[in-house]
Design an enzyme around this catalytic site. Structure first.
Site, short mmCIF file in Angstrom:
data_model
loop_
_atom_site.label_atom_id
_atom_site.label_comp_id
_atom_site.label_asym_id
_atom_site.label_seq_id
_atom_site.Cartn_x
_atom_site.Cartn_y
_atom_site.Cartn_z
N ASP A 10 6.20 -50.62 18.65
CA ASP A 10 5.56 -49.42 18.09
C ASP A 10 4.34 -49.90 17.30
OD1 ASP A 10 4.80 -47.29 16.49
OD2 ASP A 10 6.81 -46.91 15.72
N ILE A 11 3.17 -49.44 17.66
CA ILE A 11 1.94 -49.96 17.06
C ILE A 11 1.88 -49.67 15.55
CG2 ILE A 11 0.42 -47.95 17.43
CD1 ILE A 11 -1.71 -50.05 18.40
N GLY A 32 1.90 -38.47 21.71
CA GLY A 32 1.94 -39.89 22.06
C GLY A 32 1.66 -40.79 20.86
N VAL A 33 0.90 -41.83 21.10
CA VAL A 33 0.61 -42.80 20.05
C VAL A 33 -0.19 -42.16 18.91
CG1 VAL A 33 -1.49 -43.79 21.11
CG2 VAL A 33 -0.03 -45.20 19.66
N ASP A 34 -1.03 -41.21 19.25
CA ASP A 34 -1.83 -40.48 18.26
C ASP A 34 -0.89 -39.78 17.25
OD1 ASP A 34 -4.07 -39.32 17.09
OD2 ASP A 34 -4.43 -37.89 18.70
N SER A 119 -5.30 -44.41 27.22
CA SER A 119 -5.41 -43.48 28.38
C SER A 119 -4.24 -43.51 29.35
CB SER A 119 -6.71 -43.72 29.18
OG SER A 119 -7.83 -43.15 28.56
N THR A 120 -3.24 -44.39 29.13
CA THR A 120 -2.19 -44.51 30.15
C THR A 120 -1.04 -43.53 29.96
OG1 THR A 120 -0.94 -46.20 28.95
CG2 THR A 120 -2.68 -46.96 30.43
N GLY A 121 -1.10 -42.69 28.92
CA GLY A 121 -0.04 -41.72 28.70
C GLY A 121 -0.50 -40.36 29.21
#
Ligand code: ADP
Length: 167
Positions: A10-11, A32-34, A119-121
């Site tokens: 997890d970033i 997502g990550v955002d 961009s991969t999500g």
């Protein structure tokens, strides 16, 4: 030249000077990550992002990291391309995300930077092609950053990034 590493995790838990957010142009947060980064950084991130919006695809801007744990001091928000089949300049825009994020990191004096698989999500970029671009771009950029960590959230992304790093 920066050392490039691939890790799985997890970033928001990475102990680096700056983490990169796969943001959208509004810089107000999303999924997502955002979403994970906004959750961890607290509500001030949205306010700081909104003040810098819009951020265009391929570009990057920085905010403080607010409530993220030290040593993270900066969030670098970059907007990846939405995948439209590959003929709409997606590869150049994705490479630009990595390049511009490292330029912003340099301007902040950051020495260690963690990236998600931009961009991969939700944005639909094929993960194998994105992994190749991520590795090739961060390797080719001239930067003062000493450690670049590519953070894979799941096992397939980890395997693709590791394979790209080995070539
Ligand atoms: P985009 O809109 O740029 O596609 P997403 O957040 O949907 O962004 O996905 C980008 C990548 O980030 C995906 O590979 C997804 O699995 C990954 N991801 C999601 N949450 C996290 C997290 N907490 N840490 C690192 N990577 C994450």
């Amino acid at each position: 030249m920066a050392r490039v590493e691939v890790v799985r995790g997890d970033i928001t838990r990475e102990a680096v000077d700056a983490i990169v957010n796969a943001a959208n142009s509004s810089l107000r947060g999303g999924g997502g990550v955002d979403g994970a980064i906004h959750w961890a950084a607290g509500p001030r991130l949205k306010e700081a992002g909104a003040a810098l919006a819009p951020c265009h695809p391929g570009d990057a801007v920085a905010t403080p990291a607010f409530d993220l744990d030290p040593p993270v001091r900066h969030v670098i928000h970059t907007v990846g391309p939405v995948w439209r089949g590959g003929a709409a300049g997606e590869a150049a825009l994705l490479a630009s995300c990595y390049r511009r994020s490292l330029e912003v990191a340099d301007s902040l004096g950051a020495r260690s930077v963690a990236f998600p698989a931009i961009s991969t999500g939700i944005f639909g970029y094929p993960p194998d092609q994105a992994a190749r671009i991520a590795v090739d771009t961060v390797r080719s950029v001239s930067t003062q950053v000493e450690l670049i960590r590519l953070v894979a959230y799941d096992r397939p992304a980890y395997d693709l990034l590791t394979a790209a790093l080995d070539v």
